[in-house]
Enzyme design. Structure first.
Site, PDB file in Angstrom:
ATOM      1  N   CYS A 149       1.069  -1.202   0.078  1.00 26.88           N
ATOM      2  CA  CYS A 149       0.017  -0.064  -0.040  1.00 26.88           C
ATOM      3  C   CYS A 149       0.936   1.059   0.088  1.00 26.88           C
ATOM      4  O   CYS A 149       1.967   1.186  -0.634  1.00 26.88           O
ATOM      5  CB  CYS A 149      -0.912  -0.042   1.243  1.00 26.88           C
ATOM      6  SG  CYS A 149      -0.131   0.149   2.768  1.00 26.88           S
ATOM      7  N   MET A 150       0.591   2.336   0.672  1.00 26.23           N
ATOM      8  CA  MET A 150       1.213   3.493   0.512  1.00 26.23           C
ATOM      9  C   MET A 150       2.675   3.596   1.513  1.00 26.23           C
ATOM     10  O   MET A 150       3.694   4.086   0.783  1.00 26.23           O
ATOM     11  CB  MET A 150       0.535   4.863   1.109  1.00 26.23           C
ATOM     12  CG  MET A 150      -0.554   5.302   0.044  1.00 26.23           C
ATOM     13  SD  MET A 150       0.380   5.771  -1.365  1.00 26.23           S
ATOM     14  CE  MET A 150       1.425   7.052  -0.704  1.00 26.23           C
TER      15      MET A 150
END
Length: 500
Positions: free
Chosen positions: A29-30
């Site tokens: 993810c981020m």
């Protein structure tokens, strides 16, 4: 980081998670590398945390290694290459009698203060308990919904920054031809986000991804304006991501139902046809209208909340976000953020929720000053603080504040104060929103938007951060420790040569 550094980090991580044979899936993810593992007992968590590039670890439905936004994509790519290459590293052999944790010799020196390793162990136990509590049907469903939207975050960020650049150029009157060109660049993804949501929904719930995307694409097709449902002509995009999610879920069930009933010889032709036909008609004559009403209600509720209850709303949202994260309930906010961005161009909730991270940072600085004799915990804070400033809060939450107990509460007080500041500004007409989800802390500045322009939005958001820092610091410094706890954690360090 360069490819060489990313490759080195991936090579260091691979044996510490049990080697290639132990890895079932790789995603990111981020900020986190997310690994599906066959056997988590093979993971050397302490050795992972000792790697300079690793900011922390989180155990959830996947094993998550926090690397930060600058490194995670590159390291993930290099790890995939390692897994695809022959002779990928196997699990590292551990040393007999060593658990990699600082301070385990405290039994030999009872007067020694608890160390960062002790806090990390306590944080692991808290995480494990939270994971067990979060394994309810509702929370598992929320987690799966979050997994639909997480892969979309990089595109949301990129398009959000391009939109901000376009707006700045337009306000300055510069490069009008470029501003015109940037419109499709920044808005193209958002105009088709329903297709991506449909694709990811079908993939997450076990259907054929492209069929989920095909059914969801009906929602954004321009020709729906000619269709009348419930006495009204439909609008392209009506229902947004909510409608796309519901349509794709229906498509998954239609596909399963059709596949169960048909002989294998007819499956390849009939199943896709039935799925697209019935799913598309259901989207047109039901789901778009219902989801449109839901989406409109979400937008009205967010606007009303900030306009009429800015102070209270900011106080509650900023103060309770960290507990929501530990309970796994924050994932329900991702579709809400995305809906607001699609409807209004930005989400006014994210800057308020980001104040929780500011409270953590102020709290961590206070802990650093109060525990002036505890070199181990202070070293952890020094390494985790830069990530905390950029909105990566896991190392501070699970490595410092949550295991200490009371500082977690005082950090929430800091988040509440920062949230109240941003909420009051919104109530007074200076609302600030984010054009994308994912970043927080200082990393959110390029994504800010508001009716008063970027500088005013940045001033409001920056004021909220400073308020959160200060409130979190003061609350922790004066109320974060009992006398007994302060004495325990500020005890003299273990003598040189002792097991600690």
């Amino acid at each position: 980081m360069s490819d060489e550094k990313n490759h080195a980090v991936a090579e260091a991580i691979l044996p510490l998670v049990g080697g290639a044979a132990n890895i079932r899936s790789v995603a990111h993810c981020m900020t986190r590398l997310r690994l599906g593992l066959a056997d988590r007992s093979l993971v050397d968590t302490e050795a992972l945390r000792a790697l300079p590039a690793v900011l922390g670890t989180v155990e959830d439905d996947t094993y998550q290694i926090v690397l930060g936004p600058a490194a995670v994509a590159g390291v993930t790519a290099q790890l995939r290459r390692l897994l695809e290459s022959p002779g990928a590293p196997a699990a590292a052999a551990g040393e007999d009698g060593a658990d990699g944790r600082e301070g385990t010799g405290g039994r030999a020196e009872p007067q020694a203060a608890p160390t960062a390793g002790d806090l990390a162990g306590r944080g692991d136990r808290i995480r494990a308990q939270a994971r067990a509590r979060n394994a309810t049907p509702v929370k598992l469903a929320l987690r799966r919904i979050a997994d639909i939207f997480v892969p979309l975050i990089p595109a949301l960020i990129g398009c959000g920054i391009v939109a901000g650049l376009s707006g700045a150029l337009a306000n300055l009157g510069w490069a009008p031809a470029l501003v015109t060109a940037l419109g499709p660049v920044s808005s193209g993804f958002m105009s088709l986000i329903a297709v991506f949501v449909g694709y990811n929904t079908a993939k997450e719930f076990g259907g054929t991804p492209v069929l989920g995307g095909a059914v969801a694409s009906v929602i954004v097709y321009a020709g729906v304006a000619k269709v009348e449902a419930f006495g009204h002509h439909l609008t392209p995009g009506q229902g947004g991501v909510v409608g796309a999610l519901l349509a794709a879920l229906l498509a998954v069930h239609l596909e399963r139902w059709t596949r169960r009933l048909l002989p294998a010889a007819l499956d390849v032709l009939v199943t896709p046809t039935v799925t697209v036909l019935l799913g598309g008609l259901a989207a047109l004559f039901g789901l778009m209208f219902v989801a449109g009403e839901i989406s409109t209600a979400i937008g009205h509720a967010a606007t009303w909340l900030l306009a009429h209850g800015g102070l209270f709303a900011g106080l509650v949202l900023g103060g309770l976000f960290l507990p929501l994260v530990t309970l796994g309930l924050h994932q329900a906010l991702i579709p809400i953020h995305t809906t607001l961005i699609q409807q209004q161009g930005s989400t006014v909730l994210l800057p308020i929720l980001a104040m929780a991270g500011a409270g953590q940072v102020g709290c961590a600085v206070a802990v650093y000053l109060r525990l002036r004799h505890n070199a181990s915990i202070r070293a952890t804070i020094r390494s985790a603080l830069p990530a905390g400033l950029l909105g990566v809060g896991e190392p501070l939450v699970y490595g410092v504040t949550l295991p200490l107990g009371r500082p977690f509460v005082t950090a929430c007080i800091g988040g509440a104060a920062g949230g109240a500041f941003v909420g009051v500004a919104g109530q007074l007409g200076s609302a600030v929103g984010s054009t994308a989800i994912g970043p927080s802390g200082w990393a959110l500045f390029p994504l800010l938007a508001g009716p008063q322009g970027l500088l005013a939005s940045a001033a409001v958001y920056g004021g909220g951060l400073l308020t959160g820092y200060l409130a979190g610091f003061l609350a922790t410094y004066f109320f974060g420790f009992t006398r007994e706890t302060l004495a325990e954690y500020n005890a003299p360090a273990a003598p040189a040569g002792s097991p600690g």
